[in-house]
Each structure stands twice: as structure tokens, then as C-alpha cells.
Design a protein around this motif. Structure first.
Motif, mmCIF file in Angstrom:
data_model
loop_
_atom_site.group_PDB
_atom_site.id
_atom_site.type_symbol
_atom_site.label_atom_id
_atom_site.label_comp_id
_atom_site.label_asym_id
_atom_site.label_seq_id
_atom_site.Cartn_x
_atom_site.Cartn_y
_atom_site.Cartn_z
ATOM 1 N N GLN A 60 68.098 -17.233 -18.368
ATOM 2 C CA GLN A 60 67.889 -15.806 -18.101
ATOM 3 C C GLN A 60 66.597 -15.574 -17.326
ATOM 4 O OE1 GLN A 60 69.815 -13.063 -18.491
ATOM 5 N NE2 GLN A 60 71.381 -14.583 -18.940
ATOM 6 N N THR A 61 65.538 -16.290 -17.703
ATOM 7 C CA THR A 61 64.263 -16.170 -16.988
ATOM 8 C C THR A 61 64.436 -16.585 -15.530
ATOM 9 O OG1 THR A 61 62.978 -16.574 -19.002
ATOM 10 C CG2 THR A 61 61.871 -16.994 -16.899
ATOM 11 N N LEU A 62 65.092 -17.717 -15.308
ATOM 12 C CA LEU A 62 65.314 -18.190 -13.940
ATOM 13 C C LEU A 62 66.136 -17.189 -13.131
ATOM 14 C CD1 LEU A 62 66.082 -21.931 -14.730
ATOM 15 C CD2 LEU A 62 63.997 -21.027 -13.686
ATOM 16 N N PHE A 102 61.161 -23.421 -3.463
ATOM 17 C CA PHE A 102 60.974 -23.163 -4.889
ATOM 18 C C PHE A 102 62.234 -22.521 -5.476
ATOM 19 C CE2 PHE A 102 59.201 -20.640 -8.479
ATOM 20 C CZ PHE A 102 58.735 -21.704 -9.232
ATOM 21 N N LYS A 103 62.812 -21.581 -4.762
ATOM 22 C CA LYS A 103 64.052 -20.947 -5.200
ATOM 23 C C LYS A 103 65.171 -21.982 -5.316
ATOM 24 C CE LYS A 103 65.157 -16.678 -3.999
ATOM 25 N NZ LYS A 103 65.644 -15.487 -3.267
ATOM 26 N N PHE A 104 65.229 -22.910 -4.373
ATOM 27 C CA PHE A 104 66.216 -23.979 -4.398
ATOM 28 C C PHE A 104 66.055 -24.831 -5.656
ATOM 29 C CE2 PHE A 104 67.568 -28.307 -3.228
ATOM 30 C CZ PHE A 104 68.889 -28.059 -2.893
ATOM 31 N N LEU A 155 67.338 -22.863 -8.660
ATOM 32 C CA LEU A 155 68.806 -22.856 -8.672
ATOM 33 C C LEU A 155 69.359 -24.200 -9.166
ATOM 34 C CD1 LEU A 155 69.452 -20.951 -5.338
ATOM 35 C CD2 LEU A 155 70.090 -20.174 -7.633
ATOM 36 N N GLY A 156 68.702 -25.284 -8.802
ATOM 37 C CA GLY A 156 69.114 -26.605 -9.268
ATOM 38 C C GLY A 156 68.979 -26.733 -10.785
#
Length: 123
Positions: free
Chosen positions: A13-15, A29-31, A34-35
Motif C-alpha cells: 500500500q505504501t509503494l 526509482f519508480k521502476f 514497481l519491481g
């Protein structure tokens, strides 16, 4: 690494909130975030299947045609919670690379987000 399923659910949820709501996050960083979410996917999906089965077992059809557990049905809520608690408290194996502290702290994230990410930040 081992984590409690509850930690995985909360961290997911935080991610999701960071990815959906934070502006100016670097694409790399977003990638990475998502990983990490992808590695949580099976555990969360399995939990949702069991949770939905228990809602069907203890719930009743509402006026709008959905199945739910009424807040007034204390017995059903207690049984539902008792059956899910061992699952939520179980350990799951997660295969992720921890995030570097420098890349996390350079994003300007709020303290709430940082606390949510803390278990997957390496020094």
C-alpha cells in the motif's frame, strides 16, 4: 528475506501511494518500486482469495446484491478475524533487492512513507 504477510500488505500500500501520488520521482526509482510490488503480487493475491472465501462464508447478501459481513454481526466478524489472523501473521519469503538509503532519502518522501519503506532500506 522473510517478512510477515501483514508487513507485505502494508508495504504494498505504501509503494502504491508513493507511485500514484508523489510527483518528481525519478523513473529508475519508480521502476525499482514497481519491481518490489511485483514480487509481493502472488502473496497478496493468495491472501485476497482466502479473505474473499471467508467473506462469502461468514457474510450475507446485502441490499445491493454484494456479499459482506455486517458490523452488527459480532460473531461472524470474530470468526472471520480469528481465521485470517494466523495467515496475516505468517512469514513469507520475499525475493527483493533492498533500496539504498541514499536513493530513498534523496526523493523527499514524507516520514510516513519512509517508515513504511524502512524494512527494505539498506544502509
Amino acid at each position: 528475506m522473510k517478512m510477515k504477510l501483514s508487513e507485505v500488505i502494508n508495504m504494498n500500500q505504501t509503494l502504491k501511494h508513493i507511485i500514484d501520488n508523489e510527483k518528481g520521482i525519478e523513473p529508475l526509482f519508480k521502476f525499482k518500486l514497481l519491481g518490489i510490488m511485483k514480487s509481493f503480487e502472488n502473496h497478496i493475491a493468495n491472501f485476497e482469495v482466502i479473505k474473499n472465501e471467508k467473506i462469502m462464508e461468514y457474510g450475507k447478501e446485502t441490499e445491493d446484491g454484494n456479499i459482506g459481513i455486517s458490523q452488527d454481526d459480532k460473531d461472524a466478524i470474530q470468526k472471520f478475524n480469528e481465521e485470517l489472523l494466523p495467515i496475516i501473521n505468517s512469514d513469507v519469503d520475499i525475493n527483493i533487492s533492498k533500496l539504498k538509503a541514499s536513493e530513498v532519502f534523496n526523493m523527499g518522501l514524507s516520514a510516513d512513507y519512509l517508515m513504511g519503506l524502512y524494512p527494505i532500506i539498506k544502509e
